[in-house]
Design a protein around this motif. Structure first.
Motif, short mmCIF file in Angstrom:
data_model
loop_
_atom_site.label_atom_id
_atom_site.label_comp_id
_atom_site.label_asym_id
_atom_site.label_seq_id
_atom_site.Cartn_x
_atom_site.Cartn_y
_atom_site.Cartn_z
N UNK A 57 -9.40 17.00 13.49
CA UNK A 57 -8.29 16.59 12.63
C UNK A 57 -7.12 16.15 13.50
N UNK A 58 -6.32 15.25 12.97
CA UNK A 58 -5.09 14.82 13.64
C UNK A 58 -3.93 15.51 12.95
N UNK A 59 -3.03 16.04 13.74
CA UNK A 59 -1.90 16.81 13.23
C UNK A 59 -0.60 16.07 13.52
N UNK A 60 0.22 15.92 12.47
CA UNK A 60 1.53 15.31 12.59
C UNK A 60 2.51 16.41 12.98
N UNK A 61 2.88 16.46 14.24
CA UNK A 61 3.76 17.53 14.74
C UNK A 61 5.21 17.30 14.38
N UNK A 62 5.61 16.06 14.23
CA UNK A 62 7.02 15.78 13.99
C UNK A 62 7.43 16.09 12.55
N UNK A 63 6.49 16.04 11.60
CA UNK A 63 6.83 16.29 10.20
C UNK A 63 7.38 17.70 9.99
N UNK A 64 6.91 18.64 10.76
CA UNK A 64 7.33 20.03 10.60
C UNK A 64 8.78 20.22 11.06
N UNK A 65 9.29 19.30 11.86
CA UNK A 65 10.68 19.37 12.30
C UNK A 65 11.64 19.00 11.19
N UNK A 66 11.21 18.14 10.28
CA UNK A 66 12.10 17.62 9.24
C UNK A 66 11.81 18.15 7.84
N UNK A 67 10.56 18.58 7.60
CA UNK A 67 10.17 19.01 6.26
C UNK A 67 9.48 20.36 6.32
N UNK A 68 9.78 21.19 5.33
CA UNK A 68 9.11 22.48 5.21
C UNK A 68 7.71 22.24 4.64
N UNK A 69 6.73 23.03 5.04
CA UNK A 69 5.40 22.90 4.43
C UNK A 69 5.48 23.20 2.93
#
Length: 194
Positions: A57-69
């Protein structure tokens, strides 16, 4: 003579422009690979059938910096290590592993599993498209209240998943989450966005 000099300056500008474009492409590719294409190999059947064993799987690491899961986001997280202030992994004395699971419980919520269903703040939620019936409640047999930075995660195949129901994983802190899974591939003919 002047014409020869103009031609040489034109070549120099073209070469500089080409080198600038190559550098920009290299920086963009590095950014994409580091922050959008972090690869995780999924072991075991805990996320089947959504993600088959031995898929990558590919993981978007930057999304977690700006958005909560959000609830039912597929996330990758570290277990068995913590991250230092410098962003390096610090081994806590056990084997550090990366897991891929669904986020079910959000910070501040109270989670309980009873009668094969997930109860959040006393209300049963519909998890059918994501999770099968949960036969083992584990730690969630009793209500679990999540901290301000904690998440409760479950695998799609609850009968074969090591997740927040068990002490080996427990509640997942935000700092452990690497990012959101956005793409999976098992083979060249079996790949899809998540």
């Amino acid at each position: 003579m002047r014409q020869w000099k103009d031609r040489e300056e034109g070549r120099g500008k073209r070469a500089l422009r080409l080198l600038t474009q190559i550098a920009l492409i290299a920086v963009t590719a590095l950014f994409c690979v580091t922050y959008l294409g972090f690869q995780v190999k999924v072991e075991g059947r805990s996320m089947a059938p959504a993600i088959e064993p031995d898929s990558t799987v590919l993981v978007n690491r930057i999304s977690i910096c700006f958005f909560e899961p959000s609830r039912f986001d597929t996330v990758a997280f570290w277990q068995g290590a913590s991250e230092t202030e410098q962003g390096e992994r610090d081994d806590l004395g056990g084997e550090s592993r990366i897991f891929v699971k669904y986020v079910v419980g959000l910070p501040g919520e109270t989670i309980q599993i009873r009668d094969g269903k997930i109860w959040i703040d006393g209300v049963s939620i519909d998890a059918e498209p994501y999770l099968d019936s949960i036969s083992v409640a584990g730690l969630a047999e009793q209500p679990i209240t999540l901290g301000e930075d904690e998440y409760f995660v479950l695998g799609a195949n609850s009968g074969s998943s090591e997740d927040s129901r068990f002490a080996t994983i427990g509640n997942v802190k935000k700092e452990q989450i690497i990012g959101k899974v956005w793409f999976r591939f098992h083979s060249f003919t079996d790949m899809s966005f998540i």
